[in-house]
Design a protein around this motif. Structure first.
Motif, PDB file in Angstrom:
ATOM      1  N   ALA A  58      28.161  63.715  14.146  1.00  0.00           N
ATOM      2  CA  ALA A  58      26.848  63.838  15.371  1.00  0.00           C
ATOM      3  C   ALA A  58      25.695  62.642  14.906  1.00  0.00           C
ATOM      4  O   ALA A  58      25.533  62.250  16.137  1.00  0.00           O
ATOM      5  CB  ALA A  58      25.962  65.186  15.172  1.00  0.00           C
TER       6      ALA A  58
ATOM      7  N   SER B 217      28.129  64.688  20.924  1.00  0.00           N
ATOM      8  CA  SER B 217      27.210  64.781  19.800  1.00  0.00           C
ATOM      9  C   SER B 217      26.323  66.187  19.508  1.00  0.00           C
ATOM     10  O   SER B 217      26.288  66.578  18.276  1.00  0.00           O
ATOM     11  CB  SER B 217      26.188  63.630  20.003  1.00  0.00           C
ATOM     12  N   ARG B 218      26.058  66.657  20.640  1.00  0.00           N
ATOM     13  CA  ARG B 218      25.183  67.888  20.369  1.00  0.00           C
ATOM     14  C   ARG B 218      26.017  69.171  20.103  1.00  0.00           C
ATOM     15  O   ARG B 218      25.613  69.983  19.383  1.00  0.00           O
ATOM     16  CB  ARG B 218      24.633  68.068  21.929  1.00  0.00           C
TER      17      ARG B 218
ATOM     18  N   LYS C  47      26.607  62.229  24.806  1.00  0.00           N
ATOM     19  CA  LYS C  47      25.554  63.114  24.337  1.00  0.00           C
ATOM     20  C   LYS C  47      25.966  64.505  24.002  1.00  0.00           C
ATOM     21  O   LYS C  47      25.754  65.234  22.929  1.00  0.00           O
ATOM     22  CB  LYS C  47      24.517  63.084  25.060  1.00  0.00           C
TER      23      LYS C  47
ATOM     24  N   LYS D 127      25.499  59.406  17.726  1.00  0.00           N
ATOM     25  CA  LYS D 127      24.192  59.211  18.213  1.00  0.00           C
ATOM     26  C   LYS D 127      23.655  57.855  17.909  1.00  0.00           C
ATOM     27  O   LYS D 127      23.442  57.231  18.986  1.00  0.00           O
ATOM     28  CB  LYS D 127      23.153  60.290  17.512  1.00  0.00           C
TER      29      LYS D 127
ATOM     30  N   TYR E  56      26.319  68.670  16.379  1.00  0.00           N
ATOM     31  CA  TYR E  56      24.987  69.408  15.756  1.00  0.00           C
ATOM     32  C   TYR E  56      25.154  70.550  15.690  1.00  0.00           C
ATOM     33  O   TYR E  56      24.614  71.215  14.799  1.00  0.00           O
ATOM     34  CB  TYR E  56      23.924  68.721  16.524  1.00  0.00           C
TER      35      TYR E  56
END
Length: 215
Positions: free
Chosen positions: A179, A130-131, A127, A183, A134
């Motif tokens: 991203a 992935s963030r 996570k 996710k 972003y």
């Protein structure tokens, strides 16, 4: 001299910001519409391939058939049968799982050892990462906006500004795709983990019932 009207550039970039995610999905959906009607595909697959003798058809044909009905080039027959079995046992939703796998497959490792499907992360997937993607998407997009609106120039060379601005825009789209795909990969792994936990619970309950019945 600015090469793009600031107001027009801002409007175009705002529109692009909100349309990029939909555009990415639209591109994927366009590729997926090249296959046959879904119901006919499933009917044909269940009649010919599902739980049939593996020696009846070559591995390549079975994998191609699996790819055809899931609209995913990363799918194979073994994984497809595993997902179908989870759905049939009411442990996971087939459509949801295949959709998650379609987008996140590049971050998912699938192997078959001793006729057992093993599903895990491929590379560094979390996570947090992935963030971070972003975050990079936002940073690159801001840089692109600054350049396209003429707030910053590289040695006052117009074509260089345009090239660097486009590069930042490409970087932002790439970061957004990673991203989103990461996710979906994490969502798929979570779906599988929940299904496996449910299966273990059901098996324990069935074993307990058999023991109680025998006693």
């Amino acid at each position: 001299m600015e090469f793009i009207s600031p107001i027009a550039a801002i409007i175009a970039i705002i529109v692009a910001i909100f349309s990029i995610p939909k555009t990415l999905h639209a591109i994927g959906e366009h590729k997926r519409k090249k296959f046959k009607d879904e119901l006919e595909n499933f009917t044909e697959y269940f009649e010919k391939f599902y739980k049939a003798d593996a020696n009846n058809y070559p591995q390549l044909l079975r994998d191609k058939a699996a790819q055809n009905i899931t609209r995913s080039f990363d799918m194979n027959a073994e994984l497809l049968h595993y997902l179908i079995d989870l759905h049939e046992k009411d442990l996971a939703n087939f459509d949801k799982a295949t959709e998650q796998y379609y987008w996140g497959s590049r971050f998912i490792e699938v192997s078959n050892q001793d006729n057992k499907i093993n599903i895990s992360k491929k590379g560094r997937v979390s996570k947090l990462i992935s963030r971070i993607y972003y975050f990079l998407y936002g940073i690159f997009l801001i840089f692109a906006i600054i350049i396209f609106t003429g707030k910053f120039h590289f040695w006052n060379i117009q074509w260089l500004d345009a090239l660097i601005g486009v590069s930042f825009l490409i970087f932002s789209i790439s970061a957004l795709r990673k991203a989103n795909d990461m996710k979906e990969a994490l969502n798929f792994l979570k779906t599988i983990k929940i299904a496996q936990n449910k299966l273990k619970t059901n098996q324990r309950e069935e074993t307990a019932e058999v023991i109680d019945f025998a006693s």
